[in-house]
Design a protein around this motif. Structure first.
Motif, PDB file in Angstrom:
ATOM      1  N   PHE A   1       4.367  10.445   2.530  1.00  0.00           N
ATOM      2  CA  PHE A   1       4.259   9.871   1.191  1.00  0.00           C
ATOM      3  C   PHE A   1       3.320   8.666   1.229  1.00  0.00           C
ATOM      4  O   PHE A   1       2.860   8.247   2.288  1.00  0.00           O
ATOM      5  CB  PHE A   1       5.637   9.470   0.652  1.00  0.00           C
ATOM      6  N   CYS A   2       3.064   8.110   0.068  1.00  0.00           N
ATOM      7  CA  CYS A   2       2.104   7.003  -0.062  1.00  0.00           C
ATOM      8  C   CYS A   2       2.817   5.660   0.119  1.00  0.00           C
ATOM      9  O   CYS A   2       3.960   5.493  -0.314  1.00  0.00           O
ATOM     10  CB  CYS A   2       1.439   7.070  -1.429  1.00  0.00           C
ATOM     11  N   THR A   3       2.147   4.696   0.750  1.00  0.00           N
ATOM     12  CA  THR A   3       2.707   3.370   1.011  1.00  0.00           C
ATOM     13  C   THR A   3       1.660   2.298   0.726  1.00  0.00           C
ATOM     14  O   THR A   3       0.516   2.596   0.383  1.00  0.00           O
ATOM     15  CB  THR A   3       3.134   3.222   2.495  1.00  0.00           C
ATOM     16  N   ASN A   4       2.057   1.041   0.912  1.00  0.00           N
ATOM     17  CA  ASN A   4       1.102  -0.060   0.775  1.00  0.00           C
ATOM     18  C   ASN A   4      -0.005   0.000   1.826  1.00  0.00           C
ATOM     19  O   ASN A   4      -0.999  -0.719   1.721  1.00  0.00           O
ATOM     20  CB  ASN A   4       1.819  -1.409   0.864  1.00  0.00           C
ATOM     21  N   GLY A   5       0.149   0.861   2.824  1.00  0.00           N
ATOM     22  CA  GLY A   5      -0.922   1.073   3.789  1.00  0.00           C
ATOM     23  C   GLY A   5      -2.198   1.568   3.134  1.00  0.00           C
ATOM     24  O   GLY A   5      -3.287   1.437   3.705  1.00  0.00           O
ATOM     25  N   SER A   6      -2.086   2.146   1.928  1.00  0.00           N
ATOM     26  CA  SER A   6      -3.277   2.562   1.194  1.00  0.00           C
ATOM     27  C   SER A   6      -4.227   1.391   0.991  1.00  0.00           C
ATOM     28  O   SER A   6      -5.447   1.567   1.002  1.00  0.00           O
ATOM     29  CB  SER A   6      -2.893   3.155  -0.168  1.00  0.00           C
ATOM     30  N   HIS A   7      -3.661   0.206   0.785  1.00  0.00           N
ATOM     31  CA  HIS A   7      -4.541  -0.969   0.691  1.00  0.00           C
ATOM     32  C   HIS A   7      -4.926  -1.496   2.059  1.00  0.00           C
ATOM     33  O   HIS A   7      -6.112  -1.604   2.379  1.00  0.00           O
ATOM     34  CB  HIS A   7      -3.904  -2.093  -0.111  1.00  0.00           C
ATOM     35  N   TYR A   8      -3.921  -1.856   2.859  1.00  0.00           N
ATOM     36  CA  TYR A   8      -4.226  -2.553   4.117  1.00  0.00           C
ATOM     37  C   TYR A   8      -5.181  -1.751   4.992  1.00  0.00           C
ATOM     38  O   TYR A   8      -6.203  -2.261   5.453  1.00  0.00           O
ATOM     39  CB  TYR A   8      -2.931  -2.837   4.881  1.00  0.00           C
ATOM     40  N   ALA A   9      -4.852  -0.481   5.232  1.00  0.00           N
ATOM     41  CA  ALA A   9      -5.682   0.351   6.108  1.00  0.00           C
ATOM     42  C   ALA A   9      -6.775   1.073   5.336  1.00  0.00           C
ATOM     43  O   ALA A   9      -7.934   1.089   5.749  1.00  0.00           O
ATOM     44  CB  ALA A   9      -4.808   1.360   6.844  1.00  0.00           C
ATOM     45  N   GLY A  10      -6.390   1.675   4.183  1.00  0.00           N
ATOM     46  CA  GLY A  10      -7.321   2.508   3.441  1.00  0.00           C
ATOM     47  C   GLY A  10      -8.433   1.748   2.763  1.00  0.00           C
ATOM     48  O   GLY A  10      -9.585   2.188   2.742  1.00  0.00           O
ATOM     49  N   GLU A  11      -8.104   0.597   2.174  1.00  0.00           N
ATOM     50  CA  GLU A  11      -9.103  -0.206   1.462  1.00  0.00           C
ATOM     51  C   GLU A  11      -9.677  -1.325   2.315  1.00  0.00           C
ATOM     52  O   GLU A  11     -10.897  -1.518   2.358  1.00  0.00           O
ATOM     53  CB  GLU A  11      -8.489  -0.823   0.194  1.00  0.00           C
ATOM     54  N   ALA A  12      -8.788  -2.089   2.971  1.00  0.00           N
ATOM     55  CA  ALA A  12      -9.222  -3.303   3.659  1.00  0.00           C
ATOM     56  C   ALA A  12      -9.593  -3.079   5.118  1.00  0.00           C
ATOM     57  O   ALA A  12     -10.172  -3.963   5.751  1.00  0.00           O
ATOM     58  CB  ALA A  12      -8.129  -4.373   3.562  1.00  0.00           C
ATOM     59  N   GLY A  13      -9.246  -1.922   5.680  1.00  0.00           N
ATOM     60  CA  GLY A  13      -9.593  -1.640   7.068  1.00  0.00           C
ATOM     61  C   GLY A  13      -8.846  -2.476   8.082  1.00  0.00           C
ATOM     62  O   GLY A  13      -9.322  -2.697   9.195  1.00  0.00           O
TER      63      GLY A  13
END
Length: 395
Positions: A340-352
């Motif tokens: 499922f989707c988590t806040n990792g979408s930002h930390y890893a997915g967007e911010a690297g």
């Protein structure tokens, strides 16, 4: 690491968070409870940002890497409390389980994070190189990763640990999620004379049929980039005696590593362009859904509903450090991915930012009637977070 006194402290910490209802946009009372526990457990400082996220910090005696533990504090609602065996905001303990809304999603995990950071700092007498942060994040149930942007902007972490339930496994990735909106625009007419109008729903039905034939890409680890219809609305509503002149269909698209906004929409846009050439009466467009919600601070949180996927190699240095720490804590973790989707979408997915996931309890307990977390899972989770810290800071 956890003696009986600390186990009792952790249990009471978890109960204090559960006893404060915190639906999305109404998290203020649980934030106050977290602040009280930050003070009680020796955090150096804490602050709230404009969205209402609460971030606590303990600094080591020397400068070094920053690690952020991320746990969202908003929960889904309880529609009917009478269906619960135990009060959803009572924090009742029965047969080794703590019951309540948010116990597994994810106030239990956040409690374990707060305790682990506090006990690690206490046991090392802050003799480590770096800074430890714990974030209680708002609005995750509605906007995965949007509120987290403010946190990474303020903290600038080197590493992030997402605490979503993982059944004590180590998560190194996830599919992302995009909400795709297709709109058709017609011409109203009285239903007694439908030929004088253009029925937007009829036009949409043909588009939906064509979209079903599109083949989303597949990732060898994360799986298929699913595309599925989740909602359809027409206007005017109710539509008594009138041909609808507007229709909106929403599709859920599971995103794979490296997919961008333009690339995901491109096949649908090409499909619409082709269909509009063939049918001069068809007027359609595609875009991403935009969400806007109120925060308890009085501010608005707004964002396009596009949350990227991410995946790290098993040999990544942070993955290996976390894996080593969990093993040394006696936890036999498997390296897998979130479904499922988590806040990792930002930390890893967007911010690297280097990100992993680890959390006690089962993901299928989230959002359920009689949601609970086992006390033993809570304790092992705290030991796991402590083990990750020992490994990262080589203690």
């Amino acid at each position: 690491m956890l003696n009986e006194q600390r186990k009792q402290e952790l249990t009471e910490l978890c109960q204090s968070l559960i006893r404060n209802a915190s639906y999305s946009g109404h998290e203020e009372n649980v934030v106050k409870a977290i602040e009280e526990n930050f003070k009680k457990l020796g955090f150096d400082s804490w602050f709230r940002d404009e969205y209402g996220n609460i971030i606590g910090c303990i600094k080591g005696n020397k400068e070094g890497k920053k690690i952020l533990f991320d746990g969202h504090i908003d929960t889904v609602e309880v529609p009917d409390e009478s269906k619960w065996t135990f009060p959803p905001f009572g924090g009742v303990i029965n047969d080794g389980k703590i019951y309540g809304r948010g116990t597994s999603d994810m106030k239990g995990q956040l409690s374990a994070m707060i305790a682990a950071v506090s006990y690690f700092a206490e046991d090392t007498k802050k003799d480590f190189e770096g800074e430890l942060y714990v974030a209680g994040v708002v609005h995750e149930e509605i906007f995965e990763g949007i509120a987290a942007r403010k946190i990474s902007e303020a903290v600038k972490p080197d590493y992030v640990v997402i605490g979503e339930s993982s059944e004590l496994n180590l998560k190194i990735g996830q599919r992302g999620r995009g909400e795709i909106v297709v709109e058709t625009f017609g011409k109203p007419a009285h239903s007694a004379n439908p030929h004088k109008g253009i029925n937007a729903v009829y036009k949409m039905s043909k588009i939906i049929e064509k979209i079903q034939n599109l083949e989303p890409p597949t990732h060898p680890v994360l799986g298929p980039g699913i595309l599925v219809l989740t909602d359809i609305k027409s206007s005017p509503y109710p539509g008594a005696s009138v041909v609808p002149d507007y229709c909106k269909a929403t599709f859920d698209r599971r995103l794979l590593v490296g997919e961008n906004k333009e690339g995901v929409l491109a096949p649908i846009q090409a499909l619409l362009d082709e269909m509009m050439k063939e049918d001069p009466e068809l007027d359609a467009k595609v875009s991403y859904a935009i969400g806007c919600e109120g925060c308890y601070t009085g501010n608005k949180i707004e964002g396009e509903r596009f949350f990227p996927g991410w995946l790290y190699d098993e040999q990544d240095e942070f993955v290996q450090a976390a894996y080593k720490g969990l093993k040394e804590a006696g936890i036999d973790s498997q390296i897998t991915q979130y479904s499922f989707c988590t806040n990792g979408s930002h930390y890893a997915g967007e911010a690297g930012i280097k990100t992993i996931g680890f959390g006690p309890s089962k993901e299928n307990l989230a959002h359920t009637i009689d949601e609970y977390i086992e006390q033993e899972q809570l304790f092992i989770g705290a030991e796991g977070y402590y083990g990750i810290l020992k490994s990262v800071y080589k203690k």
